[in-house]
Write a protein that holds these residues in place. Structure first.
Motif, short mmCIF file in Angstrom:
data_model
loop_
_atom_site.label_atom_id
_atom_site.label_comp_id
_atom_site.label_asym_id
_atom_site.label_seq_id
_atom_site.Cartn_x
_atom_site.Cartn_y
_atom_site.Cartn_z
N UNK A 107 21.32 -49.53 4.36
CA UNK A 107 22.42 -48.60 4.84
C UNK A 107 23.78 -49.27 4.48
N UNK A 108 23.88 -50.53 5.05
CA UNK A 108 25.00 -51.38 5.05
C UNK A 108 25.53 -51.45 3.55
N UNK A 109 24.41 -51.88 2.82
CA UNK A 109 24.82 -52.28 1.42
C UNK A 109 25.48 -51.09 0.67
N UNK A 110 24.75 -50.11 1.06
CA UNK A 110 25.01 -48.71 0.47
C UNK A 110 26.55 -48.10 0.87
N UNK A 111 26.90 -48.37 2.12
CA UNK A 111 27.82 -48.05 2.86
C UNK A 111 29.35 -48.63 2.20
N UNK A 112 28.97 -50.13 2.18
CA UNK A 112 29.99 -50.99 1.65
C UNK A 112 30.41 -50.63 0.34
N UNK A 113 29.43 -50.47 -0.68
CA UNK A 113 29.43 -50.02 -2.12
C UNK A 113 30.34 -48.82 -2.35
N UNK A 114 30.15 -47.84 -1.45
CA UNK A 114 30.78 -46.56 -1.21
C UNK A 114 32.42 -46.87 -0.67
N UNK A 115 32.48 -47.82 -0.20
CA UNK A 115 33.84 -47.92 0.25
C UNK A 115 34.68 -48.77 -0.86
#
Length: 611
Positions: free
Chosen positions: A496-504
């Motif tokens: 979840x953290x990796x995907x959220x960071x990629x979205x940002x």
């Protein structure tokens, strides 16, 4: 047991999943923050920082809920017949179909829903894998396509209602008063209360599966939610009201935000004798002071960049001469009506003025823009010596531009750039139908909008991150365990953290492509309007996410924008052509993304191979 023979499929699938998340940030998140940036409540750079904080917070605390709908609710896990390789290939094709479609749309500043792109692509993959009968087309306890696509109509309508109710409350309490500024000052804690309750509901009422907040009794949820809301009410009454009272009523231009700590003592503070006008920002959408009058031709060289894509594109190279801003004033309308060349010339001029401003700035981006401008590609093929030398100098600069260009893009300058064009004249007619409220009033609601924007970003992190990570989690589970995914398979926090960071990252580096189109292109924006739009959209996303229904954040903010625009009292206050194009793009996303994912799956699944 790791499926080593499928490692290359997992690597490719991971790339497409990250690209889908990147495009989610560049498309959906940019659309959500366009309201705040367009209203001038925050700058683009401030939006980046706040987005990074609250997207990550929403994703890590409540973001796992919608993942099960994406990975389990559309294609039944039994359809893979305990074949993890097929499952891995299926979700790889789904991520590819969604990411390729959204990437093309974002590159061409066409706004589509990344959520519905992914869902449609999964449905297409399901048809190619198990046939149409194997896809969950119905409601399926709120997890099938019927339930998901019901949001296509419900979410914008519900969001429009919520936003319109909130803005009409502001309008009746403040805007229609004979003296709206005092009313705005003294009632501001009430609107902080509303924003605080919504923010708290995002954390407490939705709850986090890891913290178990959603398992708390109703009295606990109500107590915490109202407690935080009223706490914000009291703090704003003690510190915010005295500060804005001195700033906008006493017109004390010597105040800075640091003085807010004095609280009620500011009521006795005497303003300067020459204090005749409050020092607040101008919230008009189009401000000609934003446009640099410098001619980009004053710099040496003949080439520049088009943007984060790193491709070359300037006035001279395209055959369209560049004029200075002072030469085009009354000619804009004539050029735009003359032919397509005149229209393209206006757009080139706006871009060149912006690039000329960037070349004068300090820092890595200023260096990169100057390097590209001073080292154009010359005549002849790429392998010519002078072109090879220029390319070696340009490549590092192009990388820097790709990473930093979006952080320095000014969507308000882009708004000035469309003046005189057919689109510019249409937007001027829309703006004329909207009542312009005093800057002092809008200044107060800019603080509320910061809170509502953060709430919207939190809600997006809670909802859309789950959509992207659900597909990636399915890939990872099949590859790392050698078994097909089960309904109870967990989604790891680090995923979840990796995907959220990629979205940002997608929002920060590429979001301007959508923001320059969506900002103020539907109706007139201002902080009081924008805060209503964002609260209405945030409430809608949170409601849908509570029932594990993936919903497009962009659809919610679009519906909220239309709802607030209609509060002007006329249909002319909304750009219905833009709304129609958005709805058309949403509808077309379903078959196109589905076809891309389905065709890829059909080809790869039936490719001949040697044993």
């Amino acid at each position: 047991m790791v499926l080593t023979e499928y490692t290359y499929v997992f690597v490719i699938g991971t790339g497409f999943a990250l690209l889908e998340a990147f495009n989610n940030g560049a498309n959906d998140v940019a659309n959500a923050w366009a309201t705040s940036v367009s209203s001038r409540s925050v700058t683009y750079r401030q939006a980046m920082v706040l987005c990074l904080v609250f997207e990550m917070l929403g994703a890590l605390t409540v973001g796992a809920r919608t993942a099960s709908t994406i990975k389990n609710g559309i294609i039944p896990l039994s359809a893979f017949q305990n074949n993890p390789g097929v499952q891995l290939l299926a979700f790889t094709c789904a991520a590819a179909g969604a990411s390729l479609w959204v990437q093309w749309c974002t590159r061409h500043s066409a706004h589509v829903s990344s959520t519905y792109s992914l869902i449609s692509s999964i449905a297409g993959v399901g048809v190619a894998t198990v046939g149409a009968s194997g896809v969950q087309w119905g409601w399926n306890n709120g997890k099938g396509l019927g339930a998901i696509f019901a949001g296509l109509g419900m979410a914008p309508a519900i969001s429009a209602c919520f936003a319109a109710i909130i803005f009409m409350l502001i309008k009746l309490v403040v805007h229609v008063r004979k003296k709206p500024i005092p009313w705005a000052v003294w009632t501001s804690p009430f609107f902080f209360l509303i924003a605080g309750v919504i923010c708290t509901l995002s954390v407490v009422y939705k709850g986090s599966p890891r913290l178990g907040l959603d398992k708390k009794p109703a009295w606990y949820i109500a107590a915490v939610t109202l407690g935080v809301g009223w706490g914000l009410f009291v703090l704003s009454a003690i510190f915010f009201v005295p500060f804005v009272h001195a700033k906008v009523l006493k017109k004390d231009y010597t105040l800075s935000w640091k003085h807010a700590i004095y609280g009620p003592l500011l009521f006795s503070r005497q303003p300067p004798e020459d204090a005749v006008q409050a020092k607040v920002p101008d919230y008009a959408i189009v401000q000609h002071g934003d446009v640099s009058d410098d001619n980009s031709q004053s710099d040496e060289g003949a080439s520049d960049t088009k943007g984060a894509s790193g491709t070359v594109g300037d006035g001279e190279k395209s055959g369209v001469p560049v004029q200075s801003a002072t030469n085009i004033g009354d000619k804009k309308l004539i050029l735009a009506e003359c032919n397509q060349e005149g229209y393209q010339r206006l757009l080139v001029e706006a871009r060149e003025r912006h690039h000329a401003k960037l070349r004068k700035s300090r820092g890595p981006l200023g260096w990169a823009m100057r390097t590209l401008h001073a080292n154009p590609m010359g005549a002849g093929s790429l392998y010519e010596t002078h072109n090879m030398i220029a390319l070696c100098k340009r490549i590092p600069a192009m990388i820097v531009v790709a990473l930093l260009y979006g952080m320095h893009y000014d969507i308000h300058t882009a708004q000035v750039g469309i003046e005189g064009t057919p689109e510019g004249r249409r937007m001027q007619r829309v703006y004329d139908e909207a009542t312009k409220y005093p800057n002092e009033v809008e200044y107060l609601y800019s603080f509320v909008q910061v809170i509502t924007a953060c709430t919207a970003s939190f809600a997006h992190g809670a909802n859309d991150v789950g959509n992207a990570v659900g597909v990636w989690a399915a890939m990872y589970s099949a590859w790392s365990t050698g078994r097909t995914l089960t309904a109870s398979s967990p989604v790891e926090l680090w995923q979840i953290a990796v995907m959220a960071l990629t979205i940002c990252v997608g929002f920060i580096t590429y979001g301007y492509n959508i923001m320059k189109v969506m900002g103020n292109k539907i109706t007139y924006h201002s902080p009081s309007r924008g805060s209503s739009m964002e609260m209405g959209a945030a409430i809608t996303v949170l409601v849908f996410s509570q029932y594990s229904l993936p919903v497009s954040t962009s659809m919610c903010i679009t519906g909220a924008t239309v709802g607030v625009g209609l509060c002007n009292g006329t249909l002319k206050a909304v750009n219905w052509q833009r709304v129609g194009l958005l709805v058309f793009s949403w509808i077309m996303t379903i078959p196109i993304a589905g076809l891309i994912g389905g065709i890829l799956m059909g080809i790869l699944l039936n490719t001949p191979h040697f044993n």
